[in-house]
Design a protein around this motif. Structure first.
Motif, short mmCIF file in Angstrom:
data_model
loop_
_atom_site.label_atom_id
_atom_site.label_comp_id
_atom_site.label_asym_id
_atom_site.label_seq_id
_atom_site.Cartn_x
_atom_site.Cartn_y
_atom_site.Cartn_z
N ILE A 4 0.83 -1.21 0.00
CA ILE A 4 0.00 0.00 0.00
C ILE A 4 0.86 1.26 0.00
O ILE A 4 1.76 1.41 0.82
N PHE A 10 -4.62 12.55 -1.06
CA PHE A 10 -4.65 12.16 -2.49
C PHE A 10 -3.98 13.19 -3.40
O PHE A 10 -4.59 13.71 -4.33
N THR A 13 -2.69 10.46 -6.34
CA THR A 13 -3.39 9.22 -6.69
C THR A 13 -4.54 9.53 -7.63
O THR A 13 -5.43 10.29 -7.28
N ALA A 15 -7.90 8.53 -9.01
CA ALA A 15 -8.93 7.60 -8.56
C ALA A 15 -9.74 7.05 -9.72
O ALA A 15 -10.46 6.06 -9.57
N SER A 197 -15.38 14.04 -5.79
CA SER A 197 -14.91 12.71 -5.38
C SER A 197 -15.90 12.06 -4.43
O SER A 197 -16.10 10.85 -4.46
N TYR A 368 -15.65 2.25 -4.72
CA TYR A 368 -14.44 2.95 -4.26
C TYR A 368 -14.13 2.45 -2.86
O TYR A 368 -14.98 2.51 -1.97
N ARG A 369 -12.91 2.03 -2.65
CA ARG A 369 -12.59 1.47 -1.36
C ARG A 369 -11.09 1.67 -1.12
O ARG A 369 -10.30 0.77 -1.40
N PRO A 370 -10.71 2.88 -0.61
CA PRO A 370 -9.28 3.12 -0.38
C PRO A 370 -8.75 2.21 0.72
O PRO A 370 -9.52 1.68 1.52
N ARG A 371 -7.46 2.00 0.75
CA ARG A 371 -6.84 1.26 1.84
C ARG A 371 -6.16 2.27 2.78
O ARG A 371 -6.25 3.47 2.57
N GLN A 372 -5.49 1.77 3.80
CA GLN A 372 -4.85 2.62 4.79
C GLN A 372 -3.53 1.99 5.23
O GLN A 372 -3.27 0.83 4.93
#
Ligand code: CMC
Length: 388
Positions: A4, A10, A13, A15, A197, A368-372
């Motif tokens: 990651i 952002f 990045t 999207a 967004s 949409y599913r961002p990670r951390q």
């Protein structure tokens, strides 16, 4: 996890892929579907720009006529919705009312959530947002609600619903209608900004169009985003009341311990000038002259810009006036109250939000599913209350 990449805020990045809006922040370029913002602001009108953003091309005469017809057809809201406005306190912020009302629209059109109804719902939203916005305003000042009039075009109808009262004739001032059209065009899209967004994020879960747009309105409300236009005017008034000591306010903005920022300055993408601010500054001077308005805040804004842009802090960080810096002075010249400024931004940005929502849905995107990157405690055992 090693795979990651961390990108807070952002900044680098991408999207999504998008064909709607192009920005070159280094050169100060903004184009909708390839057309430079300067040309659209000068030659087009808001409804035409909305169609362009949504469907990718400038409409031909038939397409534009049909679209204008749809916006007229859908301009009223269900009579029952008028009751909602009665429940809010008089000092309710119109952005809270607007987001609540837009989400509520979904309850009136629950059967139309299938793809073949998307275009109809898009027209519904663009048509009704004006009515909802002006009803929020009328409620806040205790005046009766004004119905839309079919003979009026988009911007004219908005001004009519805002300012007409039953006891006298109201004629829309064409200078104001033209200025409003330009303002709305300048706000109509700006690629993957915070609210857009958000609309895409919520839309990616397949939430309905009204819920997605309502979320966008909430995101826009914040003072670092659309709420900056209200904050700018409040700041200019503060500087005026304080005797116009620009250097002091610029100094305050530089002081990191102070927490004060020069509102309407800086932009994540524009590291040169914001082309919208350039157009707006010129428009401000022209429209105020045409309306014979001498607003001291215009001078204050221009002086503040000058002082800030001579300062090493702003120069080295490439902080220039953004779209929100001059727009409020124009809204004020039209008689639109300060707490309605971000609502005006919402009306302008709506076609952009809808175009992105449509683009997302048409391409059958993934959720949409961002990670951390997790930085919290490692595994530990539950502690009973008596041991804490
Ligand atoms: N006044 C003083 N310092 C500022 C300002 C400002 N308006 N904007 C940025 N800075 C400083 C910031 O403190 C930082 O300094 P340093 O490098 O020493 O830590 C540097 O400039 C970079 O700022 P940032 O906060 O990392 O930049 P960002 O890209 O995260 O934020 C922004 C962009 C627009 C939120 C920010 O410039 C800001 O808060 N501006 C004021 C609010 C505003 O006008 N918002 C409207 C944006 S345009 C249209 C819209 O979205 O509505």
């Amino acid at each position: 996890s090693a795979a990651i990449t961390l990108d807070p805020g952002f900044t680098s990045t991408g999207a999504c892929e998008s064909k709607i809006c192009f920005i070159d922040g280094e050169k100060g370029i903004l184009r909708y579907r390839g057309y430079p913002i300067e040309q659209l602001a000068e030659k087009s009108d808001f409804v035409e720009v909305a169609w362009l953003l949504l469907y990718g091309e400038l409409p031909n005469a038939d397409q534009l006529k049909k679209f204008r017809g749809q916006l007229t057809y859908h301009s009223m809201i269900h009579e029952d919705m008028k009751k909602f406005f009665e429940g809010f306190p008089n000092n309710a912020h119109p952005m809270a009312i607007l987001s609540a009302m837009v989400a509520s629209l979904s309850t009136y059109y629950p059967e139309s959530e299938t793809e073949e109804h998307h275009d109809e719902n898009i027209a519904r939203l663009i048509a009704k947002v004006r009515t909802l916005a002006t009803y929020a305003y009328k409620k806040s000042i205790g005046q009766p609600l004004t119905y839309p009039q079919n003979k009026l075009r988009y911007a004219e109808n908005f001004l009519h619903m805002m300012f007409a009262v039953p006891c006298e004739e109201y004629t829309v001032n064409p200078i104001m209608a033209k200025a409003l059209n330009m303002l709305l065009i300048l706000h109509a899209d700006h690629e993957q900004n915070c609210s857009t967004s958000t609309v895409r994020m919520v839309g990616s879960s397949r939430a309905n169009i009204f819920a997605s747009i309502s979320a966008g309105i909430c995101a826009l409300w914040g003072p670092l985003h659309g709420g900056a236009n209200q904050a700018v005017l409040e700041m200019l008034e503060m500087i005026e009341n304080d005797g116009g000591d620009y250097k002091k306010w610029v100094q305050k903005a530089k002081d990191k311990d102070d927490g004060f920022r020069l509102m309407g300055f800086g932009h994540r993408v524009y590291k040169n000038f914001d082309p919208r601010a350039t157009i707006l500054r010129k428009m401000c001077e022209e429209v105020l002259a045409e309306l014979h308005i001498d607003d001291p805040l215009l001078q204050i804004a221009e002086n503040l810009e000058k002082v800030a842009l001579e300062d090493e802090y702003f120069v080295s960080r490439k902080l220039y006036p953004n779209v929100d810096f001059y727009s409020g002075i124009l809204y004020r010249a039209m008689g639109i109250p300060t707490n309605m400024f971000t609502v005006m931004f919402s009306i302008g940005r709506l076609p952009g939000w809808l175009a992105h929502w449509k683009e997302l849905r048409d391409e059958d995107s993934r959720i949409y599913r961002p990670r951390q990157v997790y930085t919290g405690a490692t595994e530990r055992d539950y502690v009973p209350m008596e041991n804490r």
